[in-house]
Scaffold this motif. Structure first.
Motif, PDB file in Angstrom:
ATOM      1  N   ALA A  72      36.051 -39.200  -0.577  1.00 41.17           N
ATOM      2  CA  ALA A  72      34.649 -39.150  -0.674  1.00 41.17           C
ATOM      3  C   ALA A  72      33.941 -38.414  -1.795  1.00 41.17           C
ATOM      4  O   ALA A  72      33.080 -38.568  -2.489  1.00 41.17           O
ATOM      5  CB  ALA A  72      34.071 -38.742   0.596  1.00 41.17           C
ATOM      6  N   LEU A  73      34.584 -37.089  -2.080  1.00 40.92           N
ATOM      7  CA  LEU A  73      34.185 -36.263  -3.217  1.00 40.92           C
ATOM      8  C   LEU A  73      34.576 -36.820  -4.535  1.00 40.92           C
ATOM      9  O   LEU A  73      33.631 -37.029  -5.342  1.00 40.92           O
ATOM     10  CB  LEU A  73      35.234 -34.834  -3.045  1.00 40.92           C
ATOM     11  N   ILE A 112      31.709 -35.311  -7.221  1.00 40.55           N
ATOM     12  CA  ILE A 112      31.412 -33.884  -6.450  1.00 40.55           C
ATOM     13  C   ILE A 112      32.563 -33.073  -6.516  1.00 40.55           C
ATOM     14  O   ILE A 112      33.703 -33.313  -6.089  1.00 40.55           O
ATOM     15  CB  ILE A 112      30.809 -34.175  -5.008  1.00 40.55           C
ATOM     16  N   ASN A 113      32.270 -31.781  -6.844  1.00 42.20           N
ATOM     17  CA  ASN A 113      33.361 -30.806  -6.902  1.00 42.20           C
ATOM     18  C   ASN A 113      33.398 -30.363  -5.460  1.00 42.20           C
ATOM     19  O   ASN A 113      32.511 -30.216  -4.819  1.00 42.20           O
ATOM     20  CB  ASN A 113      33.259 -29.593  -7.950  1.00 42.20           C
ATOM     21  N   ASP A 125      31.112 -27.546  -4.399  1.00 44.86           N
ATOM     22  CA  ASP A 125      29.797 -27.799  -4.492  1.00 44.86           C
ATOM     23  C   ASP A 125      29.195 -28.159  -3.041  1.00 44.86           C
ATOM     24  O   ASP A 125      27.923 -28.248  -2.557  1.00 44.86           O
ATOM     25  CB  ASP A 125      29.057 -28.929  -5.328  1.00 44.86           C
ATOM     26  N   VAL A 126      30.372 -28.174  -2.181  1.00 48.68           N
ATOM     27  CA  VAL A 126      29.915 -28.668  -0.634  1.00 48.68           C
ATOM     28  C   VAL A 126      29.537 -27.536   0.283  1.00 48.68           C
ATOM     29  O   VAL A 126      30.282 -26.560   0.176  1.00 48.68           O
ATOM     30  CB  VAL A 126      31.224 -29.506   0.004  1.00 48.68           C
ATOM     31  N   GLY A 127      28.388 -27.616   0.707  1.00 45.98           N
ATOM     32  CA  GLY A 127      28.005 -26.539   1.535  1.00 45.98           C
ATOM     33  C   GLY A 127      28.047 -26.699   3.055  1.00 45.98           C
ATOM     34  O   GLY A 127      28.269 -25.719   3.888  1.00 45.98           O
ATOM     35  N   ALA A 136      40.569 -22.333  -0.992  1.00 44.96           N
ATOM     36  CA  ALA A 136      39.871 -20.889  -0.923  1.00 44.96           C
ATOM     37  C   ALA A 136      38.316 -21.128  -0.348  1.00 44.96           C
ATOM     38  O   ALA A 136      37.791 -20.442   0.236  1.00 44.96           O
ATOM     39  CB  ALA A 136      40.036 -20.063  -2.041  1.00 44.96           C
ATOM     40  N   HIS A 137      37.899 -22.346  -0.847  1.00 43.98           N
ATOM     41  CA  HIS A 137      36.466 -22.616  -0.494  1.00 43.98           C
ATOM     42  C   HIS A 137      36.050 -23.025   0.818  1.00 43.98           C
ATOM     43  O   HIS A 137      34.962 -22.789   1.314  1.00 43.98           O
ATOM     44  CB  HIS A 137      35.934 -23.891  -1.328  1.00 43.98           C
ATOM     45  N   ALA A 138      37.146 -23.279   1.584  1.00 42.98           N
ATOM     46  CA  ALA A 138      36.992 -23.446   2.949  1.00 42.98           C
ATOM     47  C   ALA A 138      36.405 -22.420   3.702  1.00 42.98           C
ATOM     48  O   ALA A 138      35.625 -22.658   4.588  1.00 42.98           O
ATOM     49  CB  ALA A 138      38.313 -24.027   3.522  1.00 42.98           C
TER      50      ALA A 138
END
Length: 403
Positions: free
Chosen positions: A277-278, A283-284, A287-289, A315-317
């Motif tokens: 989906a990304l 979408i990076n 960028d997902v919030g 790490a963004h998780a």
């Protein structure tokens, strides 16, 4: 390819009879799960659900319509009327000829099925109403929406268990995105809260007797819900040309199949759907919030979904907000992704992230920010909606804030 936006939304579910009431309940972290009020509830082990209470079909439909509309169709039409009214669209001429409807549904007219099996097997009757088949068929809701609103383009139903609505909305998105039509009505509905519907789910031994607690260490199963969520998907330039209010942009989607087990979820299948989906939306991951999780409250789903999110986002998780609104409205099976998309729109448009309520204690296998118990104000530019179904069928939608 055309950009696709949402210009209308409608719902009826355990939290509210419309979008504004539903979003207010989500902001307040209010539960719509309560004791079931259905026939023979005393014979059930599971006696709770996200049931639509205080609903009077006679106030919305006449006798002739009620002879044809199962409860899931009624819910669909209630939500569709709200969504299309908000959009301001009138389906006439060329627009009517091209516009259509794709809906998700899993069980069809379960109430009709249940009532008529009783009539034949319990009461010994040898005849049923001549409209039983058109009333219980899975595509009844989509057909009645097309007839009520003069939608003469592609119209059909997708039935992929708990991913039905997300699969349906993905198909509608693809049709508008590819230029087949400027407008599609999309979403889903479900009404399985009858004796037979609940009894069947009891047999799976995945149901909770006391509440839905997604991601909490003391979770003990899912809770069924019912209702509908319907949206107007419209090509951006078509919407702008008529001055339509835009709620959010649908940026992309992905689908995957686990090809592994009929009921046990797979981290790899979920990961491929999320990352797909990304990629489709360009979408990076950073960028997902916000992610509206599938988050059923079962031991297997929640830890598998958490692992999939950690796998994709790395790490963004740790900086992601991921909540399950099933804790409030229950699991609407084929209609669940549609109602949950409202939480994504609220996050993007209003900057309010719906909570995961009933969160009592952390689970090391679900080590994510699940927005516990209270809604949160936050600027969200990109949101994902996850749906992972029995049969190993996964569908993830990506939405953007429209500025």
């Amino acid at each position: 390819m055309k950009r696709v936006v949402i210009t209308g939304a409608g719902t009826i579910n355990a939290l509210g009879a419309n979008v504004s009431d539903t979003l207010e309940a989500m902001r307040e972290g209010r539960s719509g799960i309560s004791e079931l009020d259905i026939r023979d509830v005393d014979r059930l082990a599971i006696k709770i659900g996200g049931q639509v209470k205080g609903y009077e079909p006679e106030e919305r439909f006449n006798r002739q319509q009620l002879a044809l509309y199962d409860r899931f169709t009624q819910f669909t039409l209630v939500a569709a009327r709200e969504a299309i009214a908000q959009s301001g669209l009138k389906f006439e001429g060329e627009l009517a000829a091209r516009a259509g409807v794709v809906l998700g549904n899993s069980g069809g007219g379960m109430t009709t099925l249940d009532e008529n099996y009783r009539s034949v097997y319990e009461e010994g009757k040898n005849r049923v109403h001549p409209f039983v088949v058109p009333k219980l068929m899975n595509n009844a809701a989509a057909s009645h929406v097309s007839m009520e609103f003069n939608l003469k383009g592609p119209s059909f139903t997708v039935s992929t268990a708990c991913a039905s609505s997300n699969h349906a909305m993905a198909q509608a998105f693809q049709m508008v995105h590819g230029g087949l039509t400027p407008v599609m009505i999309a979403g889903g509905s479900e009404s399985m809260l009858c004796f037979g519907g609940v009894k069947a789910w009891e047999g799976l031994r995945v149901m909770s007797k006391d509440g839905c607690r997604p991601f909490s260490a003391n979770r003990n199963g899912m809770v069924q819900g019912e209702g509908a969520g319907i949206f107007v998907f419209e090509e951006l330039e078509h919407a702008k040309a008529r001055g339509a209010e835009i709620l959010a942009e649908v940026a992309g989607f992905a689908m995957s199949s686990d090809a592994a087990d009929i009921v046990m979820p797979s981290k790899n299948g979920a990961s491929r759907a999320i990352s797909g989906a990304l990629r489709d939306a360009r979408i990076n991951a950073s960028d997902v919030g916000y992610i509206n999780a599938h988050g059923t409250g079962t031991a297997a789903n929640d830890k598998t979904e958490s692992a999939a999110v950690a796998d994709v986002f790395g790490a963004h998780a740790d900086r992601l907000m991921i909540s399950s609104t099933k804790s409030m409205h229950g699991h609407l099976i084929g209609g669940t992704g549609a109602v949950e998309l409202l939480a994504c729109i609220m996050a993007l448009r209003d900057g309010i992230v719906a909570p995961t309520i009933n969160y009592d204690e952390p689970d090391p296998e679900c080590a994510l920010d699940v927005v516990p118990n209270e809604a949160r104000e936050a600027k969200v530019d990109v949101a994902l909606s996850n749906a992972f179904a029995f049969g190993g069928l996964n569908a993830v939608l990506a939405l953007k804030r429209f500025a």
